[in-house]
Structure formats: C-alpha cells, structure tokens
Write an enzyme that holds these catalytic residues in place. Structure first.
Site: not given
Length: 180
Positions: A11-12
C-alpha cells in the site's frame, strides 16, 4: 554484519516505511517505485495508475539481527494482504501487495511467508511475488515521511498508528530501543 535489502509493497509507502523503520537491525527504509514500465517515474505518474509501478519500500537490514523471514512476518501482520490492488481507501495497482525477491532463496522464502501468514487471514492472500526490476527512489519529500510531515497529515494519523500498534503488539522483541 551482513547487510541486505528487501523490497516490499503493501500500500502507501509512507505507511509501510513507518512500520519498518522501527525494527531492530533495520538501518534504512527508502520509499520508491518498482514493477512498472516508465523510467524514473514521478509520484504523480505512479498515483495516476498508468505506469505499472507499485509504491514500495527498500529495507536495508542486518541479517545477523533480523532475518528476511522476520521482515516478511512483519509485512504480513501490518497490512491486509487479502485486498487486491488496494489498501483501505488507496485503490489501484500502485497500492498492490507484492514482494520483490532478489534471488531464488528469497522467492522460496516469500512463498513460505505467504503460507505462514495465510492462517491469520479469513480470505486468500493475494500478495504477488514479482521480479525485482529497476528500483526508482521516490522524491526526497517522501523519505522518512511519518517522522516529519506525516505526523501532521490526517491521512497518516488515521492509517499509521494502528499499524504501529500491531507492530508493538506482535513484534515487541524486534523493536529498536529508545537509545538505539
């Protein structure tokens, strides 16, 4: 000391960087891009989803202190590897869950890490194991984001503290001490 690097996408990269920076034996966590088809991509290009890159981290660690298997266990415990091409509200292939092994031994370890983690999840793990292609460091303002700007970002304040709580709960013995 045996210094090695592991490349992981969960993810981020601001969120995964914050988790791995707190581990004993980790000397550096660099945010960047991997797995795409555009040379030297920008954050804006990667966020647009058309480059094929994942937001990822490159973890530099001492294999005598923390193993690749340990890093994989932290990876699977601190993000949701059952979400295809997303983490929470971050949607797109740039937020995929992926491991980028450096060699065959790491590929075998990645498969074993998925098998170890599967019983902890109520759905199949969709983490991909991808070739370790060209690494592109993210722009300077993305590096060490949580310790600076991230502490003032509503997004980071909503996403990162729960990840750090999971880290403290499940991996307390692996955390850096305050005087380290």
């Amino acid at each position: 000391m045996t210094e090695r690097q592991a490349i992981l996408a969960g993810g981020c990269f601001w969120c995964t960087e914050a988790v791995f920076a707190g581990l004993e034996g980790v000397s550096r966590v660099e945010s960047g891009y991997i797995g795409g088809q555009v040379d030297n991509p920008t954050y804006k290009q990667v966020c647009g989803g058309a480059t094929g890159h994942a937001e990822a981290i490159r973890v530099t660690y001492d294999d005598d202190v923390i193993s690749y298997d340990d890093l994989l266990d932290v990876f699977f415990a601190t993000h949701d590897p059952t979400q295809l091409n997303r983490q929470g509200n971050d949607i797109g292939t740039q937020y995929r869950s992926a491991i980028f092994p450096a060699d065959e031994a790491e590929t075998v370890a990645a498969r074993a890490g998925i098998e170890r983690a599967q019983p902890d999840w109520g759905a199949p793990i969709v983490t991909t194991i991808e070739p370790q292609g060209q690494w592109w460091p993210a722009e300077d303002y993305h590096q060490d984001y949580w310790s600076g700007e991230g502490q003032r970002s509503p997004y980071c304040l909503a996403v990162i503290p729960p990840k750090l709580a999971k880290l403290r709960k499940g991996f307390a013995a692996r955390l850096k001490t305050a005087d380290a």
